[in-house]
Structures are given as structure tokens and as C-alpha cells.
Design an enzyme around this catalytic site. Sequence first.
Site, PDB file in Angstrom:
ATOM      1  N   ASP A 159       2.228  -1.111  14.729  1.00 28.11           N
ATOM      2  CA  ASP A 159       1.792  -0.729  13.385  1.00 28.11           C
ATOM      3  C   ASP A 159       1.712  -1.970  12.497  1.00 28.11           C
ATOM      4  O   ASP A 159       2.704  -2.653  12.282  1.00 28.11           O
ATOM      5  CB  ASP A 159       2.810   0.259  12.794  1.00 28.11           C
ATOM      6  CG  ASP A 159       2.350   0.767  11.441  1.00 28.11           C
ATOM      7  OD1 ASP A 159       1.551   1.726  11.419  1.00 28.11           O
ATOM      8  OD2 ASP A 159       2.747   0.183  10.415  1.00 28.11           O
ATOM      9  N   TYR A 171       0.447  -6.705   5.179  1.00 24.34           N
ATOM     10  CA  TYR A 171       1.659  -7.269   5.799  1.00 24.34           C
ATOM     11  C   TYR A 171       1.476  -8.743   6.170  1.00 24.34           C
ATOM     12  O   TYR A 171       2.457  -9.453   6.376  1.00 24.34           O
ATOM     13  CB  TYR A 171       2.051  -6.524   7.093  1.00 24.34           C
ATOM     14  CG  TYR A 171       2.407  -5.066   6.978  1.00 24.34           C
ATOM     15  CD1 TYR A 171       2.604  -4.443   5.750  1.00 24.34           C
ATOM     16  CD2 TYR A 171       2.559  -4.290   8.125  1.00 24.34           C
ATOM     17  CE1 TYR A 171       2.920  -3.092   5.678  1.00 24.34           C
ATOM     18  CE2 TYR A 171       2.885  -2.946   8.058  1.00 24.34           C
ATOM     19  CZ  TYR A 171       3.054  -2.350   6.834  1.00 24.34           C
ATOM     20  OH  TYR A 171       3.367  -1.017   6.777  1.00 24.34           O
ATOM     21  N   LYS A 195      -4.196  -0.648   8.027  1.00 28.87           N
ATOM     22  CA  LYS A 195      -4.315   0.158   6.796  1.00 28.87           C
ATOM     23  C   LYS A 195      -5.117  -0.592   5.743  1.00 28.87           C
ATOM     24  O   LYS A 195      -4.948  -1.817   5.613  1.00 28.87           O
ATOM     25  CB  LYS A 195      -2.918   0.455   6.228  1.00 28.87           C
ATOM     26  CG  LYS A 195      -1.930   0.931   7.273  1.00 28.87           C
ATOM     27  CD  LYS A 195      -0.553   1.214   6.700  1.00 28.87           C
ATOM     28  CE  LYS A 195       0.436   1.458   7.823  1.00 28.87           C
ATOM     29  NZ  LYS A 195       1.049   0.233   8.360  1.00 28.87           N
ATOM     30  N   HIS A 220      -3.604   3.065   2.811  1.00 28.11           N
ATOM     31  CA  HIS A 220      -2.196   2.641   2.723  1.00 28.11           C
ATOM     32  C   HIS A 220      -1.401   3.413   1.662  1.00 28.11           C
ATOM     33  O   HIS A 220      -0.284   3.846   1.915  1.00 28.11           O
ATOM     34  CB  HIS A 220      -2.132   1.129   2.458  1.00 28.11           C
ATOM     35  CG  HIS A 220      -0.866   0.497   2.924  1.00 28.11           C
ATOM     36  ND1 HIS A 220      -0.804  -0.741   3.475  1.00 28.11           N
ATOM     37  CD2 HIS A 220       0.407   0.954   2.917  1.00 28.11           C
ATOM     38  CE1 HIS A 220       0.447  -1.033   3.803  1.00 28.11           C
ATOM     39  NE2 HIS A 220       1.196  -0.011   3.471  1.00 28.11           N
TER      40      HIS A 220
END
Length: 274
Positions: free
Chosen positions: A51, A56, A81, A114
Site C-alpha cells: 500500500d 507518502y 491514492k 485518499h
Amino acid sequence: MARLESVKDRIELRNGTGVPCVGFGTWKLPEGEAGLDALGQALADGYRHIDTAEVYGTEPCVGRALRDSGVAREDLFVTSKVWNDHRGRDTALKAFEGSLERLGLDYLDLYLVHWPATQGADDEWQSTNRQTWRALEELYRDGRVRAIGVSNFERRHLEPLMDAADILPMVNQIELHPGCAQEETRSFCDRHDIVVEAWSPLGSGRVLGSALLADIAARYGCTTAQLCLRWCLQRSAIPLPKSADPARISENARVFWFDISEEDLRRIDELELS
Ligand code: A2P
């Protein structure tokens, strides 16, 4: 459903796509060699579900680790996302291409919105969410992604989106751990055949100090972390634990040898974190 026996075993979404039942989270995964080592260890331990997200900053590292692992693409399950700055149809489509490029992939297994646009922060929040969702529907129809869904959506965000959608969300990834049981969102998702994924299934480490969880875990002979992950699975959610520590990465994949009783599940449901 057959009994789950390893992190590779898949849970089926409504469109038939199988999602490996424990994923490896990459939020706050360290950059560089340490991140690559953690991902390499996870893949060696059998994790096939990774994931990540645009925000990120881990997509390039994930892409490299997947290539280095030599695991066949069809055995992997990769999620990313669309970030809040890229809501809306055109921007979300562009964001998707960016994610694919950073990952070095030509399709994603799952693409998520997200966070929802919300009342108070965006006067047109429902329309914004619909536009972003249009992009995901297009990507799904074009075969660029095997499944689509949302993240951090509550019932009040899901309902208007679903009323206007051609393709309903297949997944909702939410914060879920003992002390954050999300009863309302989970039961809404259950009723609508939306599979729940759990981000921060260990409460980012916060639940690990709970005396109640430690007591229950001791009775099963597991660690508190394993108890939390098992609780997610028995509550029909796919946990996405993150660790950069080799021993913990392995520990988090070994959650198939015990069952939590109904009574203990309920005690864990009711835990309140101080
Ligand atoms: P570390 O990376 O040093 O292992 P979450 O997935 O809920 O966000 O939790 C992640 C946090 O929990 C990280 O700080 C991670 O630290 C820690 N963690 C992950 N797995 C375990 C485990 N099995 N035991 C203890 N701490 C863990």
C-alpha cells in the site's frame, strides 16, 4: 469463505478482484536503503499486497523493491491514492499517470481517493468528490486499474458519491484499530459490499501499551501487535501494518494460527484508548 492461512490469501471484491488479506503499509517508511530493505524483507516473508500513495513519497522505492524482488506482476497487489491537491477529473487522471510512472508499472491493482472533499472546507464538496470519482471510473473502464475505491470516507461522504456513481466503490481504507473501531462506517460498508482496509492497525504503535490487550494477547500466546491484526481480520478488514524492523515485519505476517473468541473480540471492540 475458505479459512485464511497466509498473507497471500485473497479476499474477493465484488468485481472478483482478489486482495491479499494483509498488506504492507508504507506511510512513514524510511527512504533509501532502509526502505528498500524493509520492502525486500516483506516480499521475502510472503507479503504480496503493498500500500502506497502519491503523498507518502514511497512510490519510487516501492517500484524498485518490486522489480528487485522478481515476484511476478500478477502475484502482486499494488495500491496508490490520489492526493487532495489533485482532486477533480483531469487532475486525478494526471496524478494517476504520475503514480504509475514513479512505480514503474503499467497498471495498478487498486486506486483510491485518499481523502474526501468535505463540507466546510469546500463549498462544492459533493461535486468535487464526484469529479474525482469520474476519473477513477474512467481508469477502471479503461483497464488501467483492477479495482477502485476511497479512503477516509464516512457514511455522509459515501452516500452522495454512491448516489451519483456508475461504479460503486469496492474498498474503503480507514483508520481502524482497537480504540478506533469505526462501527458506523464499517457497518455501512458491510451493507454495501465495500471491503474495509485498516490503516494504522496498530494505532501507529499507540495501542501496544494497552494492559487489556496485553492480557488478552498473553492468553492466546501472541503479541499485542498480532492480536490487533487478527482482530482486524476477524472483523472482516484487511490490515496494512507498517514496520521497518525485520523481526516485526515477520511477526506481523504470522496471524493465522489462532482465533480470537467472540467474547474477546467484543472486549477489544469496546477498548477506549486513554
Ligand atoms: P517500526 O517501524 O520500528 O517497527 P501502524 O502500522 O499502526 O501505523 O504502526 C506502525 C508503528 O508500529 C511503527 O512505529 C512501527 O515501528 C510499529 N510496529 C509495527 N509492527 C510492530 C510490532 N509487531 N511490534 C511493535 N511495534 C510495531
